[in-house]
Design a protein around this motif. Structure first.
Motif, short mmCIF file in Angstrom:
data_model
loop_
_atom_site.label_atom_id
_atom_site.label_comp_id
_atom_site.label_asym_id
_atom_site.label_seq_id
_atom_site.Cartn_x
_atom_site.Cartn_y
_atom_site.Cartn_z
N VAL A 86 -0.74 2.08 -4.92
CA VAL A 86 -0.03 0.83 -4.65
C VAL A 86 1.40 0.95 -5.19
O VAL A 86 1.60 1.27 -6.36
CB VAL A 86 -0.72 -0.38 -5.31
CG1 VAL A 86 0.06 -1.67 -5.00
CG2 VAL A 86 -2.16 -0.50 -4.82
N LEU A 87 2.38 0.71 -4.31
CA LEU A 87 3.76 0.71 -4.78
C LEU A 87 3.96 -0.43 -5.78
O LEU A 87 3.50 -1.55 -5.55
CB LEU A 87 4.74 0.55 -3.62
CG LEU A 87 4.79 1.65 -2.56
CD1 LEU A 87 5.94 1.41 -1.61
CD2 LEU A 87 4.90 3.02 -3.19
N ALA A 88 4.67 -0.13 -6.84
CA ALA A 88 4.87 -1.12 -7.90
C ALA A 88 5.78 -2.25 -7.44
O ALA A 88 6.88 -2.01 -6.93
CB ALA A 88 5.47 -0.45 -9.13
N GLY A 89 5.30 -3.47 -7.63
CA GLY A 89 6.14 -4.62 -7.31
C GLY A 89 7.09 -4.96 -8.45
O GLY A 89 8.06 -5.70 -8.27
N GLU A 90 6.81 -4.41 -9.63
CA GLU A 90 7.65 -4.68 -10.79
C GLU A 90 7.67 -3.45 -11.70
O GLU A 90 6.66 -2.76 -11.84
CB GLU A 90 7.12 -5.89 -11.57
CG GLU A 90 7.97 -6.30 -12.75
CD GLU A 90 7.42 -7.55 -13.44
OE1 GLU A 90 7.47 -8.63 -12.82
OE2 GLU A 90 6.94 -7.43 -14.59
N ALA A 91 8.83 -3.18 -12.27
CA ALA A 91 8.97 -2.09 -13.24
C ALA A 91 9.86 -2.57 -14.36
O ALA A 91 10.90 -3.20 -14.12
CB ALA A 91 9.57 -0.85 -12.58
N ILE A 109 6.95 0.41 -18.01
CA ILE A 109 5.68 -0.07 -17.47
C ILE A 109 5.91 -0.44 -16.01
O ILE A 109 6.83 -1.19 -15.68
CB ILE A 109 5.17 -1.31 -18.24
CG1 ILE A 109 4.83 -0.93 -19.68
CG2 ILE A 109 3.94 -1.90 -17.54
CD1 ILE A 109 4.35 -2.09 -20.52
N ALA A 110 5.08 0.12 -15.14
CA ALA A 110 5.24 -0.16 -13.70
C ALA A 110 3.90 0.03 -12.99
O ALA A 110 3.17 0.98 -13.26
CB ALA A 110 6.29 0.77 -13.09
N GLY A 111 3.62 -0.88 -12.07
CA GLY A 111 2.47 -0.72 -11.20
C GLY A 111 1.13 -0.87 -11.87
O GLY A 111 1.03 -0.95 -13.10
N HIS A 113 0.85 -1.18 0.00
CA HIS A 113 0.00 0.00 0.00
C HIS A 113 0.89 1.24 0.00
O HIS A 113 1.91 1.29 0.70
CB HIS A 113 -0.90 0.00 1.25
CG HIS A 113 -2.05 0.94 1.16
ND1 HIS A 113 -1.89 2.31 1.12
CD2 HIS A 113 -3.40 0.72 1.12
CE1 HIS A 113 -3.08 2.89 1.05
NE2 HIS A 113 -4.01 1.94 1.06
N ALA A 114 0.50 2.23 -0.79
CA ALA A 114 1.32 3.44 -0.89
C ALA A 114 1.42 4.19 0.43
O ALA A 114 2.36 4.97 0.64
CB ALA A 114 0.75 4.36 -1.97
N ALA A 115 0.47 3.96 1.33
CA ALA A 115 0.51 4.63 2.64
C ALA A 115 1.52 3.99 3.58
O ALA A 115 1.87 4.58 4.61
CB ALA A 115 -0.89 4.59 3.28
N TYR A 116 1.99 2.79 3.22
CA TYR A 116 2.95 2.08 4.08
C TYR A 116 4.16 1.64 3.24
O TYR A 116 4.41 0.44 3.08
CB TYR A 116 2.28 0.87 4.73
CG TYR A 116 0.95 1.20 5.38
CD1 TYR A 116 0.91 1.91 6.58
CD2 TYR A 116 -0.25 0.85 4.78
CE1 TYR A 116 -0.31 2.24 7.17
CE2 TYR A 116 -1.46 1.16 5.35
CZ TYR A 116 -1.48 1.87 6.55
OH TYR A 116 -2.69 2.20 7.13
N PRO A 117 4.90 2.59 2.71
CA PRO A 117 6.00 2.24 1.80
C PRO A 117 7.08 1.40 2.45
O PRO A 117 7.79 0.66 1.76
CB PRO A 117 6.55 3.61 1.37
CG PRO A 117 6.14 4.55 2.45
CD PRO A 117 4.81 4.06 2.91
N HIS A 118 7.22 1.47 3.77
CA HIS A 118 8.25 0.70 4.46
C HIS A 118 7.96 -0.80 4.45
O HIS A 118 8.84 -1.61 4.76
CB HIS A 118 8.39 1.19 5.91
CG HIS A 118 7.12 1.09 6.69
ND1 HIS A 118 6.02 1.89 6.46
CD2 HIS A 118 6.76 0.24 7.71
CE1 HIS A 118 5.05 1.58 7.30
NE2 HIS A 118 5.47 0.57 8.07
N LYS A 119 6.75 -1.16 4.08
CA LYS A 119 6.39 -2.58 4.03
C LYS A 119 6.63 -3.20 2.65
O LYS A 119 6.39 -4.39 2.47
CB LYS A 119 4.93 -2.76 4.44
CG LYS A 119 4.66 -2.39 5.88
CD LYS A 119 3.21 -2.69 6.27
CE LYS A 119 2.96 -2.35 7.74
NZ LYS A 119 1.57 -2.68 8.14
#
Length: 395
Positions: free
Chosen positions: A254-259, A247-249, A204-210
């Motif tokens: 939501v933080l992208a898991g792949e770019a 291409i990403a996300g 989740h973009a609100a929890y970038p540390h995760k």
């Protein structure tokens, strides 16, 4: 060129130009991509058959190689015109604009093919004056993206076995109609295709540390990789590294898991090419590791640099000055960072690639533009020069 032969050449060229221009416009209406130039192949074959010119079809899948025989003892020479188009939607108002959505002859290959056809027709009429056998190559898939491109396929299939010199051209709106641009040595750059995939961890973009933001990693890499140009190579050695697609996300929160990135590298220096590609791979892996991601790098060495042979370049300049006039032969100060698969021929056959002026002084639209067009008077110049190269007795 002797006066009588020069007069015969002019007469023969005049006799085919209506057909050459009609052919160019037909190709422009019906552009085809890559190795799928079958309609173009059939049209070329039909015209050659009607003219009584022997030829092979399905060369490199959808190309044509025409043969003009000779009773002379000179060595075999080849002229090349590429025939494929680009995935570009045309935005001209030409009466013969592309009829196929998303396809256009935006690189001018319709003109190259028309010049090649005109050359075959003229040389067939002047067959008795040819000093040696001449092949005219109508090559598909210069633009790729399928590899190997058309030139290497033509060579691998043996269609140019025994050829001792080869000439090709590219239209250019940077030169005026009647001019040609020549250069010995480096003429166009190599082109390596780059594909880099970064894998992180979506969150989740609100929890970038995760998570591990693959998009951030890709952005850091794109920025950092320019140090290969600015800090890891000689400033006097040309090199370009550009990424044009990412291409990403899947969602903005939501933080992208792949770019994934796609780009290209261009240079003339083979040692610099080797070192730069190694540095790009290393930089991708190290940038990924710094943020806790992983990298996968795929490098495709698509085409080599176009390096013009000294002897054939001098012949081109001599013939062009005689045919067009001294002031019309422009010595190009710098090579181009663009790529051309004509290098696939020059790796094995001495030859020369040159630029043909197509601007009327107003039209300066660049290659690959959706509004690209040429002044058709240039087609006559191209046919005359290609034929003069083939008819030159010094072979």
């Amino acid at each position: 060129m002797e006066e009588k032969l020069a007069a015969l050449l002019e007469e023969a060229v005049d006799g085919v130009m209506d057909e050459v221009i009609a052919f160019r416009r037909q190709l422009h209406r019906r552009p085809e991509l890559g190795f799928e130039t079958f309609e173009t192949m059939e049209l070329i074959s039909k015209i050659l058959t009607e003219a009584g010119i022997g030829h092979k079809t399905h060369c490199a899948e959808s190309g044509v190689v025409a043969r003009i025989p000779s009773k002379g003892s000179g060595h075999k020479l080849a002229l090349r015109g590429d025939i494929d188009a680009l995935p570009v939607t045309e935005q001209t108002s030409l009466p013969f604009a592309s009829e196929i959505e998303g396809r256009m002859h935006a690189c001018g290959h319709d003109n190259h093919a028309a010049i090649a056809l005109g050359s075959a027709l003229v040389l067939n009429r002047l067959q008795g004056r040819l000093p040696g056998e001449t092949l005219v190559v109508f090559q598909p898939a210069e633009e790729g993206p399928t590899l190997p491109t058309g030139a290497r396929r033509i060579m691998a299939e043996g269609h140019l076995d025994g050829v001792r010199e080869i000439y090709g051209l590219h239209v250019s709106n940077e030169l005026m109609v009647g001019q040609i641009g020549c250069r010995c040595g480096n003429f166009m750059a190599s082109a390596d295709m780059l594909n880099v995939k970064f894998t992180g961890k979506a969150s989740h973009a609100a929890y970038p540390h995760k998570g591990v933001d693959a998009l951030l990693v890709a952005c850091r890499f794109v920025d950092a990789v320019q140090t290969v140009v600015s800090r890891m190579s000689d400033p006097l050695e040309p090199i370009v590294i550009s990424f044009g697609r990412m291409i990403a996300g899947e969602a903005g929160n939501v933080l992208a898991g792949e770019a994934q990135l796609w780009g290209t590298m261009r240079t003339y220096n083979k040692e610099l090419q080797r070192r730069a590609l190694a540095a790009i791979e290393q930089m991708a892996n190290e940038t990924a590791a710094m943020y806790g991601a992983t990298a996968e790098v795929k490098i495709t060495q698509a085409i080599g640099s176009v390096v013009n042979d000294k002897r054939t370049t001098q012949k081109l300049e001599r013939v062009a000055r005689e045919l067009l006039g001294e002031e019309q032969v422009v010595a190009l100060e710098n090579p181009s960072m663009g790529g051309e698969d004509f290098s696939g021929y020059l790796d094995a056959i001495p030859g020369t690639f040159y630029n043909l002026g197509t601007s009327d002084g107003v039209n300066r639209e660049p290659l690959h533009s959706s509004t690209f067009d040429v002044d058709e008077r240039a087609l006559r110049v191209g046919v005359r020069l290609m034929c003069a190269l083939a008819l030159d007795p010094e072979r």
